[in-house]
Write a protein that holds these residues in place. Structure first.
Motif, PDB file in Angstrom:
ATOM      1  N   UNK A  42       0.859  -1.186   0.000  1.00  0.00           N
ATOM      2  CA  UNK A  42       0.000   0.000   0.000  1.00  0.00           C
ATOM      3  C   UNK A  42       0.893   1.233   0.000  1.00  0.00           C
ATOM      4  N   UNK A  43       0.647   2.121  -0.946  1.00  0.00           N
ATOM      5  CA  UNK A  43       1.391   3.379  -1.024  1.00  0.00           C
ATOM      6  C   UNK A  43       0.468   4.519  -0.626  1.00  0.00           C
ATOM      7  N   UNK A  44       0.961   5.434   0.146  1.00  0.00           N
ATOM      8  CA  UNK A  44       0.131   6.571   0.553  1.00  0.00           C
ATOM      9  C   UNK A  44      -0.231   7.421  -0.656  1.00  0.00           C
ATOM     10  N   UNK A  85      -7.292  -0.281   4.654  1.00  0.00           N
ATOM     11  CA  UNK A  85      -6.393  -0.815   3.628  1.00  0.00           C
ATOM     12  C   UNK A  85      -4.941  -0.720   4.070  1.00  0.00           C
ATOM     13  N   UNK A  86      -4.564   0.421   4.634  1.00  0.00           N
ATOM     14  CA  UNK A  86      -3.195   0.614   5.117  1.00  0.00           C
ATOM     15  C   UNK A  86      -2.863  -0.393   6.212  1.00  0.00           C
ATOM     16  N   UNK A  91       3.624  -4.268   3.142  1.00  0.00           N
ATOM     17  CA  UNK A  91       4.609  -3.193   2.984  1.00  0.00           C
ATOM     18  C   UNK A  91       3.865  -1.880   2.797  1.00  0.00           C
ATOM     19  N   UNK A  92       4.202  -0.885   3.588  1.00  0.00           N
ATOM     20  CA  UNK A  92       3.662   0.459   3.398  1.00  0.00           C
ATOM     21  C   UNK A  92       4.745   1.328   2.781  1.00  0.00           C
ATOM     22  N   UNK A  93       4.411   1.986   1.688  1.00  0.00           N
ATOM     23  CA  UNK A  93       5.345   2.893   1.028  1.00  0.00           C
ATOM     24  C   UNK A  93       4.836   4.311   1.258  1.00  0.00           C
ATOM     25  N   UNK A 114       8.526   1.598   4.305  1.00  0.00           N
ATOM     26  CA  UNK A 114       9.600   2.196   3.512  1.00  0.00           C
ATOM     27  C   UNK A 114       9.213   3.648   3.273  1.00  0.00           C
ATOM     28  N   UNK A 115      10.008   4.568   3.787  1.00  0.00           N
ATOM     29  CA  UNK A 115       9.665   5.984   3.747  1.00  0.00           C
ATOM     30  C   UNK A 115      10.744   6.785   3.023  1.00  0.00           C
TER      31      UNK A 115
END
Length: 320
Positions: A42-44, A85-86, A91-93, A114-115
């Motif tokens: 999931x990407x912000x 969803x987050x 993996x959160x991007x 991963x930020x």
């Protein structure tokens, strides 16, 4: 008898391989057949979501929460379904630097985060539009490849190949950027909002936006009338080769400034924060922007009002 024997052999093969239900897939680069179970990513924002997809290929399933160019990204309020969803991401991007705190606050304990800000050492208060930075893009691509490889070690070679292919595209983009810099060695710009600061820095285009106006906009405030007037005067005197405008941050103030630019024959280039739908990758979008800047500066150079670039005493880009 032959038909019966063939059926027995077929059944044995199916039992041994686990096929028959369509749940098996060969993972490219792993050299073996393994269970196809894409990583839930999931990407912000869609900028980093696109990069995650390019690096992860068919071994990831990417969902980007914010992908519209029609909303104010800085004031974005996620829905309950977005937070859910987050929370389910493997993996959160995220971007970081205060841009998308709502995303990092929603992750669960076993989620790999991963930020972008972390990869380049940016903090809250810094310009958060990190996807425009070549250093941030390269650092994020590497971090994503490593994160995916830890989760799916059998696909490490696959992710490495995807990363190398992406790097080739990024290298081509940077070659184009170098050619742009050589072509426009004294280029300048002003901006209604500091969205493209990192990209313009990589292109060696100098920011002449009045300092107080730029800092106020970066901090999310409303600039003072005097600061707006300073920017208008700069445009009227043709001290900037072009004006960069972020339509996602449109207001009466930005409309006034873009109107002044148009009346003064200063080219206006709209640069959104999220990637427009017509682009398939982050690099493609960056390349198209470089082309637009090139056309704008070429147009400005032919303007009868064009003047030599301002002296070095003009406002430096700094942390705009």
């Amino acid at each position: 008898m032959r038909g019966a024997a063939a059926a027995v052999v077929c059944a044995a093969v199916l039992a041994a391989t686990g096929c028959g239900s369509g749940t098996q897939s060969t993972e490219e680069g792993s050299g073996s057949t393994a269970q196809f179970d894409p990583i839930a990513v999931v990407a912000s924002i869609n900028q980093w979501g696109m990069l995650a997809k390019e690096v992860g290929g068919d071994q990831v399933r990417v969902t980007s929460i914010l992908g519209s160019t029609n909303v104010d990204a800085h004031d974005f309020e996620p829905k309950t379904s977005d937070i859910a969803t987050v929370s389910k991401a493997k993996v959160l991007v995220a971007n970081g630097a205060g841009y998308d705190e709502w995303a990092t606050k929603a992750v669960s304990g076993d989620t790999t985060v991963v930020t972008a800000a972390t990869t380049v050492g940016a903090s809250d208060g810094d310009n958060p539009h990190l996807w425009f930075s070549k250093d941030a893009r390269k650092a994020m691509a590497k971090e994503l490849s490593e994160a995916f490889s830890k989760i799916k070690p059998d696909s490490k070679d696959y992710f490495a190949k995807r990363l190398a292919a992406w790097q080739e595209d990024e290298d081509e983009l940077e070659t184009s950027m170098d050619k742009f810099s050589e072509k426009h060695p004294e280029a300048t710009y002003a901006s209604t909002e500091s969205v493209a600061y990192y990209l313009m820095s990589d292109l060696n285009v100098r920011d002449v936006t009045p300092e107080q106006y730029a800092q106020t906009m970066l901090n999310g405030g409303e600039p003072a009338p005097a600061d707006v007037q300073d920017l208008q005067t700069l445009l009227e005197k043709h001290k900037a080769g072009m004006l960069i405008n972020n339509p996602q941050e449109a207001s009466d103030t930005t409309n006034l400034i873009t109107g002044t630019a148009h009346k003064s024959d200063v080219p206006v280039v709209n640069v959104t924060e999220q990637v427009p739908e017509r682009y398939d990758s982050l690099v493609d979008w960056m390349d198209s922007l470089v082309t637009e800047f090139d056309k704008a500066l070429a147009s400005d150079a032919t303007s009868p009002e064009a003047t030599p670039s301002p002296s070095s005493s003009a406002s430096d880009a700094g942390s705009k």
